[in-house]
Design a protein around this motif. Structure first.
Motif, PDB file in Angstrom:
ATOM      1  N   PHE A  35      -0.442  46.357  43.829  1.00 26.98           N
ATOM      2  CA  PHE A  35      -0.017  47.689  43.429  1.00 26.98           C
ATOM      3  C   PHE A  35       0.289  48.531  44.674  1.00 26.98           C
ATOM      4  CE2 PHE A  35      -1.621  47.525  39.008  1.00 26.98           C
ATOM      5  CZ  PHE A  35      -2.484  46.448  39.094  1.00 26.98           C
ATOM      6  N   TYR A  37       0.373  52.775  45.440  1.00 21.58           N
ATOM      7  CA  TYR A  37       0.141  54.127  44.945  1.00 21.58           C
ATOM      8  C   TYR A  37       0.508  55.116  46.046  1.00 21.58           C
ATOM      9  CZ  TYR A  37      -2.679  52.573  40.913  1.00 21.58           C
ATOM     10  OH  TYR A  37      -3.118  52.016  39.734  1.00 21.58           O
ATOM     11  N   GLN A  39      -0.315  59.058  47.409  1.00 21.19           N
ATOM     12  CA  GLN A  39      -1.278  60.148  47.312  1.00 21.19           C
ATOM     13  C   GLN A  39      -0.744  61.362  48.078  1.00 21.19           C
ATOM     14  OE1 GLN A  39      -5.321  59.716  49.023  1.00 21.19           O
ATOM     15  NE2 GLN A  39      -6.105  60.570  47.109  1.00 21.19           N
ATOM     16  N   GLY A  43      -3.953  65.142  46.119  1.00 16.12           N
ATOM     17  CA  GLY A  43      -5.067  64.211  45.972  1.00 16.12           C
ATOM     18  C   GLY A  43      -4.910  63.176  44.877  1.00 16.12           C
ATOM     19  N   GLU A  44      -4.098  63.432  43.886  1.00 18.06           N
ATOM     20  CA  GLU A  44      -3.968  62.494  42.776  1.00 18.06           C
ATOM     21  C   GLU A  44      -3.189  61.259  43.205  1.00 18.06           C
ATOM     22  OE1 GLU A  44      -2.767  64.465  39.255  1.00 18.06           O
ATOM     23  OE2 GLU A  44      -2.033  62.647  38.281  1.00 18.06           O
ATOM     24  N   LEU A  45      -3.684  60.093  42.869  1.00 20.82           N
ATOM     25  CA  LEU A  45      -2.987  58.846  43.170  1.00 20.82           C
ATOM     26  C   LEU A  45      -1.903  58.618  42.126  1.00 20.82           C
ATOM     27  CD1 LEU A  45      -5.966  56.532  44.096  1.00 20.82           C
ATOM     28  CD2 LEU A  45      -4.047  57.066  45.568  1.00 20.82           C
ATOM     29  N   PHE A  47       0.911  56.145  40.608  1.00 22.92           N
ATOM     30  CA  PHE A  47       1.302  54.735  40.517  1.00 22.92           C
ATOM     31  C   PHE A  47       2.786  54.584  40.830  1.00 22.92           C
ATOM     32  CE2 PHE A  47       1.738  50.514  39.051  1.00 22.92           C
ATOM     33  CZ  PHE A  47       2.793  50.457  38.153  1.00 22.92           C
ATOM     34  N   PHE A  91      -0.960  53.868  49.486  1.00 18.78           N
ATOM     35  CA  PHE A  91      -1.993  52.836  49.420  1.00 18.78           C
ATOM     36  C   PHE A  91      -1.462  51.591  48.734  1.00 18.78           C
ATOM     37  CE2 PHE A  91      -5.684  55.002  50.967  1.00 18.78           C
ATOM     38  CZ  PHE A  91      -5.466  56.332  50.679  1.00 18.78           C
ATOM     39  N   LEU A 103      -9.873  47.541  41.505  1.00 20.45           N
ATOM     40  CA  LEU A 103      -8.840  47.594  42.535  1.00 20.45           C
ATOM     41  C   LEU A 103      -9.491  47.636  43.912  1.00 20.45           C
ATOM     42  CD1 LEU A 103      -6.318  50.205  41.081  1.00 20.45           C
ATOM     43  CD2 LEU A 103      -5.896  47.780  41.463  1.00 20.45           C
ATOM     44  N   PHE A 105      -8.496  48.584  47.617  1.00 24.35           N
ATOM     45  CA  PHE A 105      -7.452  49.336  48.306  1.00 24.35           C
ATOM     46  C   PHE A 105      -7.455  49.038  49.802  1.00 24.35           C
ATOM     47  CE2 PHE A 105      -5.693  52.442  45.340  1.00 24.35           C
ATOM     48  CZ  PHE A 105      -6.602  52.384  44.291  1.00 24.35           C
ATOM     49  N   GLY A 106      -6.264  49.164  50.390  1.00 29.58           N
ATOM     50  CA  GLY A 106      -6.180  49.196  51.839  1.00 29.58           C
ATOM     51  C   GLY A 106      -6.560  50.580  52.337  1.00 29.58           C
ATOM     52  N   GLY A 107      -6.544  50.743  53.648  1.00 31.47           N
ATOM     53  CA  GLY A 107      -6.946  52.008  54.243  1.00 31.47           C
ATOM     54  C   GLY A 107      -5.890  53.105  54.147  1.00 31.47           C
TER      55      GLY A 107
END
Lengths: 115, 114
Positions: A35, A37, A39, A43-45, A47, A91, A103, A105-107
């Motif tokens: 996936f 995402y 941001q 603040g809201e992720l 998709f 992300f 999920l 996540f990467g950094g």
């Protein structure tokens, strides 16, 4: 164990430049899902895309395109003709068939597009 | 907008206190997941609820607990708050809780522990 690496912590480009965000993943599962995402500062992720491990076709959606390569365990994201509104943290994330809906996540990569 | 709502938006607590965060899932979704996002990092999975049962847990201590209600809304409770609990707490809902299911995130609750 699963892992997602986004080596680029911050990228700065000038508007209209193309930019590619890298994502490398590790998993032992043969069935998994990837996936992206976005941001924004709110603040809201948000998709952007989902890809399963059996579908290596690249995908294009407007100015966005994704390149999935199992041979290198990478799922890179390109923005063509970047715009200031693209400025956000992006992300990459992984879910495995044997790990439910969790999920990993990467950094994240912070993209700054300057006018 | 995803239809996932969270409350409150911001919260300030002191070390040792307890906190409850709330999440309403998107209509038609029966699965809620909670994530903790420390400043400058990616979100970390806390746990997931599917049809009112815990259905997976990340590497978080038992003082992080949750509930899901019959209407699929959810609460995250954190006891004995520590300074390191300061973070953005994100709730996500999905239709079935399966690995292929896309999770849709709410705006988050920013918790500050002093």
């Amino acid at each position: 164990a699963q892992k997602v690496t986004q080596a680029q912590t911050e990228i700065s480009v000038v508007e209209k430049e193309d930019v590619t965000l890298d994502c490398v993943y590790e998993t032992r599962d043969t069935t998994y899902y990837l996936f992206w995402y976005k941001q924004p500062p709110s603040g809201e992720l948000v998709f952007l895309i989902r890809r399963n491990s059996f579908d290596e076709q690249n995908e294009i959606s407007g100015r966005y395109s994704w390149n999935f390569q199992k041979s290198t365990s990478s799922f890179n994201f390109t923005i063509t003709a970047s715009q200031v509104v693209d400025s956000a943290v992006y992300f990459c994330a992984l879910s495995e068939a044997n790990a439910g809906n969790m999920l990993t996540f990467g950094g994240g990569t912070r993209l700054m597009v300057k006018p | 907008e995803t239809g996932v709502t969270q409350s409150p938006t911001h919260l300030i607590k002191t070390r040792g206190q307890q906190v409850t965060l709330r999440c309403s899932s998107q209509s038609g979704h029966n699965t809620v997941s909670w994530y903790q996002q420390a400043l400058g990092q990616g979100p970390q999975f806390i746990f997931q609820y599917y049809r009112e049962e815990e259905n997976g847990r990340g590497n978080f201590p038992p003082r992080f607990s949750g509930l899901q209600f019959p209407n699929y809304s959810s609460e995250l409770n954190v006891n004995a708050l520590e300074l390191d609990d300061s973070a953005l707490y994100l709730c996500a809902s999905s239709k079935t809780g399966g690995p292929a299911d896309t999770q849709y995130f709410g705006p988050g609750t920013r918790l500050t522990v002093l």
